[in-house]
Design a protein around this motif. Structure first.
Motif, PDB file in Angstrom:
ATOM      1  N   ALA A 224       0.958  -1.617   0.224  1.00 44.72           N
ATOM      2  CA  ALA A 224       0.043  -0.377   0.141  1.00 44.72           C
ATOM      3  C   ALA A 224       0.678   1.371   0.311  1.00 44.72           C
ATOM      4  O   ALA A 224       1.860   1.121   0.714  1.00 44.72           O
ATOM      5  N   ILE A 225       0.555   2.245  -1.395  1.00 46.70           N
ATOM      6  CA  ILE A 225       0.693   3.341  -0.717  1.00 46.70           C
ATOM      7  C   ILE A 225       0.263   4.728   0.466  1.00 46.70           C
ATOM      8  O   ILE A 225      -0.760   5.201  -0.108  1.00 46.70           O
ATOM      9  N   VAL A 226       0.757   5.374   1.036  1.00 47.51           N
ATOM     10  CA  VAL A 226      -0.046   5.988   1.694  1.00 47.51           C
ATOM     11  C   VAL A 226       0.888   7.515   1.710  1.00 47.51           C
ATOM     12  O   VAL A 226       1.979   7.807   1.839  1.00 47.51           O
ATOM     13  N   PRO A 227      -0.221   8.406   1.670  1.00 44.22           N
ATOM     14  CA  PRO A 227       0.756  10.379   2.302  1.00 44.22           C
ATOM     15  C   PRO A 227       0.948  10.185   3.321  1.00 44.22           C
ATOM     16  O   PRO A 227       0.038   9.487   4.214  1.00 44.22           O
ATOM     17  N   VAL A 228       2.251  10.803   3.515  1.00 46.49           N
ATOM     18  CA  VAL A 228       2.643  11.613   4.874  1.00 46.49           C
ATOM     19  C   VAL A 228       2.948  12.680   5.066  1.00 46.49           C
ATOM     20  O   VAL A 228       3.373  14.081   3.824  1.00 46.49           O
ATOM     21  N   ILE A 229       2.238  13.067   5.723  1.00 48.08           N
ATOM     22  CA  ILE A 229       2.490  14.887   5.593  1.00 48.08           C
ATOM     23  C   ILE A 229       3.294  15.198   7.288  1.00 48.08           C
ATOM     24  O   ILE A 229       3.534  14.500   8.045  1.00 48.08           O
ATOM     25  N   ASN A 230       4.130  16.297   6.988  1.00 50.42           N
ATOM     26  CA  ASN A 230       4.828  17.586   8.041  1.00 50.42           C
ATOM     27  C   ASN A 230       3.742  18.753   9.023  1.00 50.42           C
ATOM     28  O   ASN A 230       4.635  19.098   7.618  1.00 50.42           O
ATOM     29  N   VAL A 231       2.993  18.500   9.478  1.00 54.93           N
ATOM     30  CA  VAL A 231       2.471  19.650   9.768  1.00 54.93           C
ATOM     31  C   VAL A 231       2.145  20.199  11.151  1.00 54.93           C
ATOM     32  O   VAL A 231       1.436  18.538  12.124  1.00 54.93           O
ATOM     33  N   LYS A 232       2.892  20.512  12.150  1.00 53.14           N
ATOM     34  CA  LYS A 232       3.265  20.616  12.852  1.00 53.14           C
ATOM     35  C   LYS A 232       1.242  20.377  13.822  1.00 53.14           C
ATOM     36  O   LYS A 232       0.030  21.599  13.137  1.00 53.14           O
ATOM     37  N   GLY A 233       1.493  20.255  14.714  1.00 56.17           N
ATOM     38  CA  GLY A 233      -0.086  19.673  16.057  1.00 56.17           C
ATOM     39  C   GLY A 233      -1.242  19.116  15.168  1.00 56.17           C
ATOM     40  O   GLY A 233      -2.197  18.471  16.256  1.00 56.17           O
ATOM     41  N   ILE A 234      -0.683  18.031  14.697  1.00 58.31           N
ATOM     42  CA  ILE A 234      -1.277  17.234  13.647  1.00 58.31           C
ATOM     43  C   ILE A 234      -0.535  15.946  13.558  1.00 58.31           C
ATOM     44  O   ILE A 234       0.527  15.589  12.650  1.00 58.31           O
ATOM     45  N   GLU A 235      -1.750  15.201  14.455  1.00 60.46           N
ATOM     46  CA  GLU A 235      -1.167  13.450  14.654  1.00 60.46           C
ATOM     47  C   GLU A 235      -1.182  12.957  13.088  1.00 60.46           C
ATOM     48  O   GLU A 235      -2.136  12.579  12.613  1.00 60.46           O
ATOM     49  N   ALA A 236      -0.966  11.752  13.934  1.00 66.84           N
ATOM     50  CA  ALA A 236      -0.496  10.134  12.837  1.00 66.84           C
ATOM     51  C   ALA A 236      -2.381  10.063  11.905  1.00 66.84           C
ATOM     52  O   ALA A 236      -2.889   9.539  12.999  1.00 66.84           O
ATOM     53  N   GLY A 237      -2.695  10.167  10.611  1.00 68.09           N
ATOM     54  CA  GLY A 237      -4.274   9.333  11.100  1.00 68.09           C
ATOM     55  C   GLY A 237      -5.096  10.520  11.283  1.00 68.09           C
ATOM     56  O   GLY A 237      -6.314  10.314  11.221  1.00 68.09           O
ATOM     57  N   GLN A 238      -5.208  11.755  11.613  1.00 68.75           N
ATOM     58  CA  GLN A 238      -6.020  12.435  11.753  1.00 68.75           C
ATOM     59  C   GLN A 238      -6.785  13.482  10.445  1.00 68.75           C
ATOM     60  O   GLN A 238      -7.860  13.397  10.551  1.00 68.75           O
ATOM     61  N   LEU A 239      -5.497  13.561   9.487  1.00 71.88           N
ATOM     62  CA  LEU A 239      -5.664  14.291   8.480  1.00 71.88           C
ATOM     63  C   LEU A 239      -6.319  13.572   7.855  1.00 71.88           C
ATOM     64  O   LEU A 239      -6.302  12.502   7.807  1.00 71.88           O
ATOM     65  N   LYS A 240      -7.897  14.247   7.014  1.00 71.55           N
ATOM     66  CA  LYS A 240      -8.656  13.517   5.739  1.00 71.55           C
ATOM     67  C   LYS A 240      -8.173  13.782   4.520  1.00 71.55           C
ATOM     68  O   LYS A 240      -8.243  15.846   4.221  1.00 71.55           O
ATOM     69  N   LEU A 241      -8.044  13.547   3.924  1.00 68.37           N
ATOM     70  CA  LEU A 241      -8.175  13.963   2.654  1.00 68.37           C
ATOM     71  C   LEU A 241      -8.245  13.164   1.396  1.00 68.37           C
ATOM     72  O   LEU A 241      -8.423  11.674   1.530  1.00 68.37           O
ATOM     73  N   SER A 242      -8.782  13.603   0.277  1.00 69.51           N
ATOM     74  CA  SER A 242      -9.472  12.726  -1.131  1.00 69.51           C
ATOM     75  C   SER A 242      -8.411  12.859  -2.156  1.00 69.51           C
ATOM     76  O   SER A 242      -7.340  13.780  -2.077  1.00 69.51           O
TER      77      SER A 242
END
Lengths: 311, 350
Positions: free
Chosen positions: B101-119
């Motif tokens: 599986a390929i997953v998007p990964v981010i580095n945004v202060k204050g946002i934890e793993a699995g928190q942000l939703k993207l389409s």
């Protein structure tokens, strides 16, 4: 008996001579055949894109449009930065080692610099990416963005995202890599200056600074130029270290913080996965360009070095 | 005397050699880097169990295809499947070996793993440079209650040619017609210059850039996101549900894949239906010649995968790969019997 010895001596002599001859010729044959096979491989791309290949910034494996401008720009600019940074440093080291340092120190510093040359380039790449880039981002780029934002030219050069990688970073890493060869050549050139010259200069009352800048360095000017060209040859073709820190973007920017690419990095990153014929051919055309540039640079260095010997 | 002895020795090796090589003790493969860890694990276990060694060079999918076409290896491996026409042209048979599986990964202060939703559409817009800031309305509308900083987005992609990029861009092209039109699908693409983009070499390069560049987004294989403790996101799937990247979601996507209607097993698993399916899953493929000049060798290659399908599921899951479902394994083995023949036209797989 004696004729036998002579005969076998004659035999070993000619054998030795022929072996040397053919080894020398082999080098030439190798060079020419590399050039020819590059030309052969690059031909479809050169035929399709012509001179436009040199100036096009398009590099799109999907539409099969290729141009070398981005990669050439990255190669030339990062190498230029490397020379700009490494030359003053190695001049200073060279002068220090030949003119100022006590013998024991001169030897140990020279040995340390030669050790730098023995570090494999992948190590420079990894070190650049994992150690230098984060440090550089935090301690130089953030500061520079702030400090130079209002300054005309510098503001343009030092702009962009402070990601720690890009043209400037690869220039700096390259500077580390060419420092040994540059220093060694400059040191050698300085040590060939006869002591009479130094003594005469000091004799007429010049101080150390004046002797160095007005007598010694001008005396080896062309040797320094030749050294720069040789170092440039190394910087132009450097692959692994640059690939890690240049940022891998097919793009051309005035900002030195922006990610870019170089000729050798593009080839290294894409050759493995290139299955389309035009893609492979374009990568080979890049290789041919690099070959020609490096060859020209080395030829210039040769001519300059020879002139120095004659004069 | 010595000469005679040498001659005898030489003669005896010539005579003995074909006999001693009759049993295959090494099989050679080359290709994709993505499945390398699991192939290595399988090979180790298989060597212990059956005494046959696998020598696998992870030189990249493109290299794997070149090597099998040049017949320097017994099988090739590619992350991007060849089409039926390409297979027929080269006389190759293809089957999937394992999925990832390929997953998007981010580095945004204050946002934890699995928190942000993207389409998918949003991901395409971010990589196209249409959505440039983290507090853009398009991101905010999917993420009510999440505090998004006013910060530029840096998009990180693979700078080297890669099957991961192929599968990622394939997904973007499926969900965004503009991506399909303007960028396209490939192992390397011309990344839109409107986005603030940065290229990292390999999964580790992308993981490294994302983990230390605030405001960045990248895409990596799930295993890398996990081992580097990267902040992965949720994704909206085809059914319109948001899912987290977890083994269950990958397996759901794999279970919904319609392999039976994919000639030559040419199936890209992105954007599968199903409420629980993770939208970016991908199989990695093995290529072997349909006509095996050396039937023993051909049989040994297929036996290795046969053994791994039967015994390697746990090892695969431990490394965050998704094993092929049993129903698909059955289809693969049927294909082996029907398509992979020796020079006499007999199936090499027994």
């Amino acid at each position: 008996m004696s004729t036998l010895v002579m005969k076998s001596r004659w035999h070993s002599d000619t054998l030795f001579q022929r072996a040397c001859w053919s080894s020398a010729i082999l080098i030439g044959v190798l060079l020419v055949s590399i050039l020819l096979s590059l030309l052969h491989g690059a031909w479809p791309a050169l035929e399709k894109f012509g001179f436009g290949f040199l100036f096009s910034t398009e590099w799109n494996p999907i539409t099969s449009e290729y141009g070398a401008a981005n990669a050439l720009y990255g190669t030339l600019v990062s190498s230029f930065i490397a020379i700009l940074l490494a030359l003053p440093l190695s001049l200073a080291i060279g002068v220090f080692l030949t003119e100022l340092a006590p013998a024991w120190m001169s030897h140990s510093v020279a040995a340390a610099i030669e050790l730098l040359a023995a570090v494999p380039s992948i190590i420079y790449g990894m070190w650049g990416l994992f150690v230098f880039a984060p440090w550089f981002s935090e301690h130089f780029q953030l500061w520079a963005l702030d400090a130079f934002s209002e300054v005309p030219v510098l503001g343009l050069l030092f702009s962009g995202p402070p990601m720690g990688v890009g043209l400037l970073t690869s220039g700096i890493i390259l500077a580390f890599m060419i420092l040994p060869i540059l220093t060694a050549l400059i040191k050698e050139a300085l040590s060939t200056i006869p002591n009479v010259m130094r003594e005469a200069s000091y004799g007429i009352g010049a101080n150390r600074w004046e002797v160095t800048f007005f007598v010694l360095l001008p005396a080896v000017r062309s040797a320094i130029f030749g050294a720069v060209i040789l170092a440039l040859g190394r910087a132009l073709g450097e692959t692994m270290a640059v690939t890690f820190v240049i940022g891998g973007a097919q793009d051309m920017n005035t900002s030195l913080f922006m990610p870019a690419t170089s000729v050798s990095a593009t080839i290294a990153e894409q050759f493995n996965e290139a299955t389309n014929d035009m893609h492979i051919s374009s990568l080979l055309a890049l290789g041919l360009l690099l070959f020609v540039i490096t060859f020209a640079v080395m030829a210039v260095a040769r001519i300059l070095m020879r002139k120095r010997k004659l004069s | 005397m010595n000469k005679l002895l040498n001659g005898l020795l030489l003669a005896s090796t010539v005579v003995i050699a074909p006999m001693s090589y009759a049993k295959v003790d090494t099989i050679n493969g080359a290709g994709a880097t993505f499945p390398y860890p699991v192939y290595a694990k399988w090979a180790e276990a298989y060597n212990k169990a059956e005494g046959v060694k696998l020598n696998y060079q992870s030189i990249g999918s493109g290299g794997g295809i070149k090597q099998i076409k040049a017949k320097t290896v017994d099988f090739g491996a590619s992350d991007a499947p060849l089409t039926k026409e390409e297979l027929d042209q080269a006389g190759l048979a293809q089957f999937p070996a394992v999925m990832g599986a390929i997953v998007p990964v981010i580095n945004v202060k204050g946002i934890e793993a699995g928190q942000l939703k993207l389409s998918g559409q949003l991901l395409a817009d971010i990589y196209s440079g249409k959505v440039k800031m983290w507090d853009d309305a398009a991101i905010a509308s999917l993420n009510e209650g999440v505090k998004l900083p006013h910060m530029p987005i840096y998009t990180v992609h693979r700078s080297d040619g890669s099957g991961t990029t192929f599968n990622f861009t394939d997904y973007l092209a499926r969900v965004s017609p503009e991506w399909q039109k303007n960028v396209g699908v490939g192992k390397e693409v011309a990344w839109p210059k409107e986005a603030q983009q940065l290229g990292g070499k390999g999964n580790e390069g992308v993981a490294n850039f994302v983990s230390r560049t605030p405001g960045s987004i990248g895409y990596v294989e799930f295993a890398y996101a996990k081992s580097n403790n990267l902040t992965y996101t949720q994704m909206e799937n085809k059914a319109g549900k948001f899912v987290k990247p977890e083994m269950a979601a990958f397996q759901a996507a794999a279970a919904n894949a319609d392999w039976s209607n994919a000639p030559g097993f040419h199936l890209i698993l992105n954007d599968q239906p199903g409420d629980a399916s993770w939208p970016m899953t991908a199989a990695t493929f093995i290529l072997v010649y349909k006509q095996q000049d050396d039937a023993e060798k051909g049989d040994a290659v297929l036996k290795f995968f046969d053994w791994s399908f039967a015994n390697g599921d746990q090892a695969a899951e431990a490394l965050d790969y998704i094993p092929m479902p049993d129903s698909v394994v059955k289809m693969i083995e049927d294909m082996w019997r029907n398509d992979v023949k020796d020079t006499q036209g007999m199936a090499v797989y027994k």
